[in-house]
Write a protein that holds these residues in place. Structure first.
Motif, short mmCIF file in Angstrom:
data_model
loop_
_atom_site.label_atom_id
_atom_site.label_comp_id
_atom_site.label_asym_id
_atom_site.label_seq_id
_atom_site.Cartn_x
_atom_site.Cartn_y
_atom_site.Cartn_z
N VAL A 1 0.93 -47.69 88.91
CA VAL A 1 0.82 -48.89 89.74
C VAL A 1 1.98 -49.85 89.48
O VAL A 1 2.37 -50.63 90.34
CB VAL A 1 -0.52 -49.60 89.47
N ALA A 2 2.57 -49.78 88.29
CA ALA A 2 3.70 -50.66 87.96
C ALA A 2 4.86 -50.42 88.91
O ALA A 2 5.53 -51.35 89.34
CB ALA A 2 4.14 -50.43 86.52
N VAL B 1 1.58 -58.23 93.50
CA VAL B 1 0.14 -58.01 93.46
C VAL B 1 -0.29 -57.08 94.58
O VAL B 1 -1.01 -56.10 94.36
CB VAL B 1 -0.60 -59.36 93.58
N ILE B 2 0.16 -57.37 95.79
CA ILE B 2 -0.22 -56.55 96.94
C ILE B 2 0.35 -55.14 96.82
O ILE B 2 -0.34 -54.15 96.99
CB ILE B 2 0.26 -57.20 98.25
N GLY B 3 1.65 -55.05 96.47
CA GLY B 3 2.28 -53.74 96.34
C GLY B 3 1.64 -52.91 95.26
O GLY B 3 1.42 -51.72 95.42
N GLY B 4 1.34 -53.55 94.11
CA GLY B 4 0.74 -52.83 93.00
C GLY B 4 -0.61 -52.27 93.36
O GLY B 4 -0.91 -51.11 93.10
N ALA B 5 -1.45 -53.09 93.98
CA ALA B 5 -2.81 -52.65 94.30
C ALA B 5 -2.81 -51.56 95.36
O ALA B 5 -3.45 -50.53 95.21
CB ALA B 5 -3.64 -53.85 94.77
N VAL B 6 -2.05 -51.78 96.43
CA VAL B 6 -2.07 -50.84 97.54
C VAL B 6 -1.37 -49.54 97.18
O VAL B 6 -1.93 -48.45 97.34
CB VAL B 6 -1.44 -51.47 98.79
N ALA C 1 -8.27 -53.84 81.72
CA ALA C 1 -9.54 -53.21 82.03
C ALA C 1 -10.08 -53.66 83.38
O ALA C 1 -10.59 -52.86 84.16
CB ALA C 1 -10.56 -53.52 80.92
N LYS C 2 -9.97 -54.95 83.67
CA LYS C 2 -10.45 -55.47 84.96
C LYS C 2 -9.62 -54.90 86.11
O LYS C 2 -10.16 -54.58 87.18
CB LYS C 2 -10.39 -56.99 84.95
N GLU C 3 -8.32 -54.79 85.89
CA GLU C 3 -7.45 -54.22 86.93
C GLU C 3 -7.83 -52.76 87.19
O GLU C 3 -7.95 -52.33 88.34
CB GLU C 3 -5.99 -54.30 86.48
N THR C 4 -8.03 -52.01 86.11
CA THR C 4 -8.37 -50.59 86.23
C THR C 4 -9.72 -50.42 86.92
O THR C 4 -9.91 -49.55 87.76
CB THR C 4 -8.39 -49.93 84.84
N ARG C 5 -10.67 -51.27 86.54
CA ARG C 5 -11.99 -51.21 87.14
C ARG C 5 -11.90 -51.46 88.66
O ARG C 5 -12.56 -50.78 89.45
CB ARG C 5 -12.89 -52.26 86.48
#
Length: 233
Positions: free
Chosen positions: A47-48, A81-86, A178-182
């Motif tokens: 994701v990075a 944020v958007i690029g990482g998540a998507v 952990a929250k990001e991974t979840r």
């Protein structure tokens, strides 16, 4: 990026309250660092790359539309944020499709195996944080007594507390990861439910297990911070 990666999760030598020497990390603190590094290497580590691409696109768009300074910076952060998540979840979802085709398994089965591994690593970190919290509380209780009896100066006490602040920072960093991974697994589960013949019950069960571990880590951080504040009273 390489420099930042090398610093992440590092617990440096800890300043002693007396003598001006350095106190090395305890075995529990070293294990905490190792477990943090292990958990940070999740299946969503890629994701990075998406975050970097997203940041670049966001910054360029802001610049191209005539924005300057802080606005460009804000666009870069938003893009990250958007690029990482998507990109992260998209890439993972594509990888699970390919794995499903190669191995003849359901995508949900592959994703469940991944989160089980991440949960084992997170549980290892939580166990280490329990031990570090217990040690920190004991040190802080002694610290407060030593200050009250004038065995330590205010400056020595401040330097001693820096050790506990670093441990709390490590736990907070792991909690954010952990929250990001979840969130990424939750998004994956949502997408899988839209696929034919995919049952996400086992994956959702593991997500709930991760929720429990996240709550446990949150509780440790809260307790550690409270002990630190009490030592200052």
């Amino acid at each position: 990026m390489m420099a930042l990666a090398g610093c992440q999760g590092t617990v440096p030598l800890l300043p002693a309250s007396l003598g001006g020497s350095s106190t090395p990390a305890t075995s529990a603190e070293k294990q905490l660092q190792e477990d943090e590094d292990r958990f940070n290497n999740t299946v969503f580590a890629g994701v990075a790359t998406g975050a970097i691409v997203g940041a670049g696109v966001g910054a360029f768009a802001a610049w191209a539309t005539g924005q300057k300074g802080k606005n460009v910076g804000k666009a870069a952060v938003g893009g990250a944020v958007i690029g990482g998540a998507v990109v992260g979840v998209d890439a993972y979802f594509t990888a699970k499709k390919e794995q499903s085709g190669r191995q003849g398994i359901r995508m949900t089965q592959a994703a469940t195996a991944d989160i089980q591994q991440d949960n084992r690593n997170l549980q290892g970190y939580l166990d280490s944080s329990n031990r570090v919290l217990a040690e920190g509380r004991a040190r802080l209780a002694t610290l407060k007594q030593d200050v009250a009896t004038k065995k330590l100066s205010a400056d020595e006490a401040r330097r001693a507390r820096e050790r506990e602040e670093r441990n709390i920072a490590s736990m907070s960093s792991a909690l954010a990861k952990a929250k990001e991974t979840r969130a990424q697994y939750a998004e994956t589960s949502t997408r899988l439910r839209q696929q034919p013949r995919e049952n996400t019950a086992s994956l959702d069960s593991e997500i709930r297990k991760m929720d429990e571990q996240i709550r446990g880590l949150e509780q440790n951080i809260t307790a550690y911070r409270q002990a630190l504040e009490v030592s200052r009273a």
